[in-house]
Design a protein around this motif. Structure first.
Motif, PDB file in Angstrom:
ATOM      1  N   VAL A  90     -25.870  63.897 -11.506  1.00 29.08           N
ATOM      2  CA  VAL A  90     -26.577  63.672 -12.765  1.00 29.08           C
ATOM      3  C   VAL A  90     -25.674  64.150 -13.901  1.00 29.08           C
ATOM      4  N   TYR A 125     -24.284  67.881 -18.895  1.00 29.46           N
ATOM      5  CA  TYR A 125     -24.764  69.238 -19.168  1.00 29.46           C
ATOM      6  C   TYR A 125     -23.736  69.998 -20.016  1.00 29.46           C
ATOM      7  N   PRO A 178     -32.504  72.217  -6.905  1.00 27.04           N
ATOM      8  CA  PRO A 178     -33.138  73.239  -6.073  1.00 27.04           C
ATOM      9  C   PRO A 178     -33.682  72.671  -4.770  1.00 27.04           C
ATOM     10  N   THR A 205     -28.577  65.526  -7.963  1.00 29.04           N
ATOM     11  CA  THR A 205     -28.168  66.890  -8.294  1.00 29.04           C
ATOM     12  C   THR A 205     -27.500  66.930  -9.663  1.00 29.04           C
ATOM     13  N   GLY A 206     -27.986  67.828 -10.495  1.00 31.80           N
ATOM     14  CA  GLY A 206     -27.400  68.041 -11.810  1.00 31.80           C
ATOM     15  C   GLY A 206     -26.742  69.402 -11.872  1.00 31.80           C
TER      16      GLY A 206
END
Ligand SMILES: *Cc1c(COP(=O)(O)O)cnc(C)c1O
Length: 389
Positions: free
Chosen positions: A42, A48, A217, A232-233
């Motif tokens: 992600v 991010y 998570p 998954t980020g």
């Protein structure tokens, strides 16, 4: 002033070093955590804060089979940058660039009838089928289609459009509310609801390529949630989704971003000297102060005033007084590091520096927010771009 990224040794005011070898290793680690599933990296919100295109390229090189973004504009930008393969985006608003998305071969998410109508109209105009993933709200209470009549209506309409050649239902998916709290009763309830909504769609004829619900998570702690694909980020960037479930090292992850700044001034001051706006710090005695030239405009959270940790010349120092827009001060306790010494706000932590998690705790937030908000005035400097390991 328009700072651009140059060699890591260039004397920049501030820089966010992005270790692409760490990112690639994190993607490989995540693949090992979910051996039966494909991995989506992600890369929303400029990965991010790490830089979408270089991070997406590195993730693909390390075996991420999918890329994911929130907005269609973010996904289109990846395609324009030449990223191949599957790219999915999920945050649509009416009038969105559906046709451009279809022509760029993106997987688009549909949570309701308004979006299905828009994507069908765009597919007609484009003269080719859309790849559509239907999103179920299994309990998050955010985006996604409600179970029951709403889901039945959406699935039936999408399968009708698939039969008409307007689209292909490539995925069925959902998102967790509390996956970072293992054992939270909502997790099992959402999984049950997800299985029911999948079964309902499949009974009606849906043949999705991928079914997916796991975020970082869930990928790290809940194998029964992996299905065909994990999204998954934060873990790609080497940060634990929550310090309660473990440290990055506990999961075999390593933080990718190191934020540092060049100490701009070191000076001696007497005791009783107020420091920064509001004089919330007053020197307890004669001491030295160091000026760190980053502030909340760079994403250093003002809430960490008086609390954020910084490594300067081998010692942890604490932000003295308020963090201002462009700068803050640390009390160096009489030490006199040279101006130009690098003050490290956060990094992987194994060089003695604080981590983004430490800053999150100092600011009362989560590490996701710390890295994502690092501003555009801070150049990203990419290291280990070459695929050596
Ligand atoms: C951001 C996001 C993710 C990634 O979440 P992490 O906790 O960073 O792994 C996955 N799915 C959706 C829908 C998201 O918005």
């Amino acid at each position: 002033m328009n700072e651009t990224a140059t060699a890591p040794t260039a004397p920049l005011r501030a820089r966010a070093e992005i270790d692409l070898a760490a990112l690639r290793a994190n993607v490989r680690t995540l693949r090992a955590h979910a051996p039966g599933a494909a991995v989506m990296a992600v890369v929303k919100s400029d990965a991010y804060g790490h830089g979408a295109v270089p991070c997406a390229r590195a993730a693909v090189a390390a075996g991420a089979g999918w890329l994911g973004t929130a907005t269609p504009e973010e996904a289109l930008a990846l395609r324009e940058a030449g990223l191949p393969g599957r790219i999915m985006c999920w945050l649509w608003t009416p009038g969105g660039p559906w046709r451009e998305a279809i022509e760029a071969d993106l997987d688009v998410s549909v949570s309701g009838m308004w979006a299905l109508r828009e994507v069908m109209a765009a597919a007609r105009r484009a003269g080719r089928p859309a790849r559509v993933q239907l999103k179920a709200d299994t309990g998050l209470g955010r985006n996604g289609c409600q179970p029951g009549e709403d889901w039945t209506e959406l699935v039936e309409a999408a399968l009708g459009a698939e039969a008409d050649g307007l689209l292909r239902v490539t995925g069925l998916w959902s998102h967790f509310a509390c996956a970072d709290e293992p054992g939270h009763p909502s997790i099992a309830a959402q999984l049950t609801r997800f299985r029911e909504m999948l079964a309902d769609a499949e009974v009606r004829g849906a043949r999705p390529e991928v079914r997916h619900i796991a975020n970082s998570p869930a990928t790290l702690t809940l194998p029964e949630s992996h299905f065909d694909l994990v999204r998954t980020g934060i873990a790609v960037y080497g940060i634990s989704p929550s310090p309660e479930i473990g440290s990055p090292a506990d999961f075999g992850l390593r933080p990718v971003m190191t934020l540092s700044a060049s100490v701009a001034l070191v000076k001696q001051v007497p005791g009783g000297h107020g420091v920064s706006y509001g004089h919330h710090y007053v020197t307890p005695g004669e001491t030295t102060l160091g000026l760190v030239p980053v502030g909340y405009a760079d994403g250093v959270p003002r809430h960490a005033s008086g609390a954020g940790p910084v490594l300067v010349d081998g010692k942890w120092r604490t932000v003295a007084g308020r963090i201002a827009m462009d700068q803050f001060v640390v009390d160096l306790g009489g030490d006199r590091p040279a101006t130009g010494t690098r003050a490290v706000l956060f990094g992987p932590g194994d060089g003695g520096e604080p981590t983004a998690e430490d800053w999150a705790q100092a600011a009362g937030t989560i590490a996701y927010e710390i890295v994502t908000r690092i501003g555009t005035r801070v150049p990203r400097v990419y290291v280990n771009e070459e695929q050596a390991g």
